[in-house]
Design an enzyme around this catalytic site. Structure first.
Site, PDB file in Angstrom:
ATOM      1  N   THR A 127       0.856  -1.190   0.000  1.00 31.41           N
ATOM      2  CA  THR A 127       0.000   0.000   0.000  1.00 31.41           C
ATOM      3  C   THR A 127       0.893   1.241   0.000  1.00 31.41           C
ATOM      4  O   THR A 127       1.316   1.708  -1.045  1.00 31.41           O
ATOM      5  CB  THR A 127      -0.975  -0.010   1.193  1.00 31.41           C
ATOM      6  OG1 THR A 127      -0.250  -0.233   2.403  1.00 31.41           O
ATOM      7  CG2 THR A 127      -2.018  -1.094   1.017  1.00 31.41           C
ATOM      8  N   GLU A 135       6.519   5.048   7.070  1.00 31.54           N
ATOM      9  CA  GLU A 135       6.053   6.194   6.294  1.00 31.54           C
ATOM     10  C   GLU A 135       6.804   7.473   6.661  1.00 31.54           C
ATOM     11  O   GLU A 135       6.641   8.020   7.757  1.00 31.54           O
ATOM     12  CB  GLU A 135       4.549   6.385   6.515  1.00 31.54           C
ATOM     13  CG  GLU A 135       3.723   5.311   5.831  1.00 31.54           C
ATOM     14  CD  GLU A 135       2.251   5.387   6.161  1.00 31.54           C
ATOM     15  OE1 GLU A 135       1.486   4.651   5.515  1.00 31.54           O
ATOM     16  OE2 GLU A 135       1.867   6.165   7.061  1.00 31.54           O
ATOM     17  N   LYS A 162       4.109  -6.782   3.955  1.00 34.36           N
ATOM     18  CA  LYS A 162       3.839  -5.382   3.639  1.00 34.36           C
ATOM     19  C   LYS A 162       3.550  -4.662   4.941  1.00 34.36           C
ATOM     20  O   LYS A 162       3.023  -5.226   5.896  1.00 34.36           O
ATOM     21  CB  LYS A 162       2.688  -5.234   2.656  1.00 34.36           C
ATOM     22  CG  LYS A 162       1.306  -5.656   3.127  1.00 34.36           C
ATOM     23  CD  LYS A 162       0.519  -4.705   3.988  1.00 34.36           C
ATOM     24  CE  LYS A 162       0.423  -3.338   3.381  1.00 34.36           C
ATOM     25  NZ  LYS A 162      -0.357  -2.395   4.316  1.00 34.36           N
ATOM     26  N   ASN A 191      -0.111  11.448   5.674  1.00 34.72           N
ATOM     27  CA  ASN A 191      -1.301  10.804   6.221  1.00 34.72           C
ATOM     28  C   ASN A 191      -2.509  11.721   6.360  1.00 34.72           C
ATOM     29  O   ASN A 191      -3.613  11.240   6.635  1.00 34.72           O
ATOM     30  CB  ASN A 191      -0.979  10.172   7.582  1.00 34.72           C
ATOM     31  CG  ASN A 191      -0.257   8.841   7.426  1.00 34.72           C
ATOM     32  OD1 ASN A 191      -0.862   7.830   7.106  1.00 34.72           O
ATOM     33  ND2 ASN A 191       1.047   8.873   7.632  1.00 34.72           N
ATOM     34  N   THR A 242      -0.906  -2.463  10.569  1.00 34.98           N
ATOM     35  CA  THR A 242      -1.378  -2.694   9.212  1.00 34.98           C
ATOM     36  C   THR A 242      -0.295  -3.419   8.465  1.00 34.98           C
ATOM     37  O   THR A 242       0.462  -2.844   7.705  1.00 34.98           O
ATOM     38  CB  THR A 242      -1.696  -1.387   8.478  1.00 34.98           C
ATOM     39  OG1 THR A 242      -2.673  -0.691   9.214  1.00 34.98           O
ATOM     40  CG2 THR A 242      -2.278  -1.669   7.109  1.00 34.98           C
TER      41      THR A 242
END
Length: 409
Positions: free
Chosen positions: A161, A284, A187, A406, A198
């Site tokens: 993702t 991220e 992932k 985000n 996640t």
């Protein structure tokens, strides 16, 4: 390696393991069709014993709930269908209908039973699955599946993702003249906080084993890897780690001696820990990766509480982003774990440089610690000196780039 476990160079993950095929195809699951790979398939002609560890979030996605039910029936798994771009979470009754249709479509295309297939999903929460595209993707993945290295790489790419790169790792070892392989893909880049975040992880092996024994070993490996990382403190609705063994190596884990069980567990821990490290390194918009170690706590649970308080403190994370060795924030976060820390016994290190010693600031080491926290990777140790228990975890800073990325995701 001295352990007898060989790391596979240039791994292809799933397809490094004999008997497994994989695929990754594009079917435009996201709202904006961009042609990226978004449907993955893992397949074994031989039925696999399978273990799974899932999110502990009270809010679980349909694929997690149905997957847990399937594994409880323990009929053996031939295939796992994985999609990115849509989590199929918080989608009501229709979400379960769609997940069951994905299972049924996979069964039809692969000619297997509904108890022999699993689904995993990741992506946006709250949006219904685009089932026409999903069905197209399943058909394409079944047609494309192969044991080629490219197929393994495509599968690892299709599950991503917000990740910036695919994440693969594989090992092998010998047992009485037979080779045993383990290969994995994962992932995860955001909403990373135990239990698992996640993240989707799939590890396959050609070992023969009962699902019960695989589950025991997977739980052990997850505890010291995927459940010992944190990026942003958020726990997801879809976290899934699966371990499949198809038995084609001829090596039987249940009938093996302690040496075989120990070697397989070491190999599984190695795969899990390397995949977990890849998640953290790809967090991220992070700029720092921190190895946080809590030593000499009274209880193991105390050490873990302190680690999680420090690792998830926004003040601590932002100080790391600013390359500021703000030891006061570390100690404050450790203190609100409320495990009975005695500050006059506490030592704090950046790498091997002491910044706080038994209640007192070591000011002469501040510049050295500033240099350390300016690096991409460094370690922090809090030695509580009140017991013998320890806990380690990997964590990261929190950057302005994380916020920007985000705010609209």
């Amino acid at each position: 390696m001295s352990t007898g476990i060989e790391i596979i160079k240039n791994p292809s993950g799933i397809t490094d393991v004999p008997g497994f095929e994989a695929a990754g195809v594009a079917c435009d699951i996201r709202e904006i069709a961009d042609g990226r790979l978004d449907m993955g398939l893992i397949y074994s002609k031989e039925r696999c014993s399978t273990a799974g560890v899932f999110t502990k979030n009270d809010v679980k996605a349909a694929p997690v709930i149905l997957g847990q039910e399937t594994l409880n029936r323990d009929k053996g798994i031939h295939a796992v269908i994985i999609n990115s771009g849509n989590a199929n979470a918080c989608t009501g009754k229709q979400g379960f209908v769609d997940c069951e249709e994905m299972l049924n479509e996979g069964c039809r295309k692969l000619k297997i039973g509904v108890d022999n297939i699993l689904v995993a999903s990741t992506g946006r929460i709250g949006r219904l699955m685009p089932m026409a595209n999903i069905k197209k993707g399943i058909a394409l993945a079944v047609e494309a599946k192969s044991a080629e290295a490219k197929s393994g790489h495509d599968c690892a790419t299709a599950i991503l993702t917000s990740d910036t790169c695919s994440k693969l790792f594989s090992v092998k070892f010998d047992h009485e003249g037979k080779a045993v392989h383990l290969g994995g893909i994962v992932k995860g880049a955001g909403m990373i906080q135990p239990d698992m975040a996640t993240m989707l992880a799939f590890i396959v092996s050609d070992i023969k084993s009962s699902s019960t024994l695989l589950h025991s070993m997977l739980s052990d490996a997850v505890g010291s890897s995927f459940n010992s990382i944190s990026i942003d403190g958020d726990m997801s609705t879809n976290d899934t780690v699966l371990l499949l063994g198809n038995g084609v190596s001829g090596v039987d884990l249940d009938l093996g001696d302690g040496a075989l069980k120990n070697k397989f567990l070491k190999a599984l821990r190695l795969v899990s820990s390397h995949l977990a490290e890849k998640i953290v390194a790809d967090g991220e918009r992070i700029t720092k990766v921190v190895n946080l170690s809590i030593k000499n706590a009274k209880e193991a649970s105390d050490a873990e509480k302190v680690a999680r308080c420090v690792a998830n403190s926004l003040l601590v994370k932002t100080s790391w982003f600013g390359s500021d060795p703000n030891w006061g924030r570390l100690i404050d976060a450790a203190g609100y774990a409320m495990v009975g820390i005695e500050v006059d016994k506490l030592d704090v290190y950046y790498d091997d440089i002491l910044i706080f010693q038994q209640g007192e600031y070591v000011e002469s080491n501040l510049l050295k610690c500033g240099e350390i926290v300016s690096r991409r990777k460094f370690s922090i140790t809090l030695d509580l000196n009140i017991g013998k228990s320890e806990f380690e975890m990997l964590t990261t800073d929190l950057s302005m780039g994380y916020v920007d990325f985000n705010k609209s995701e």
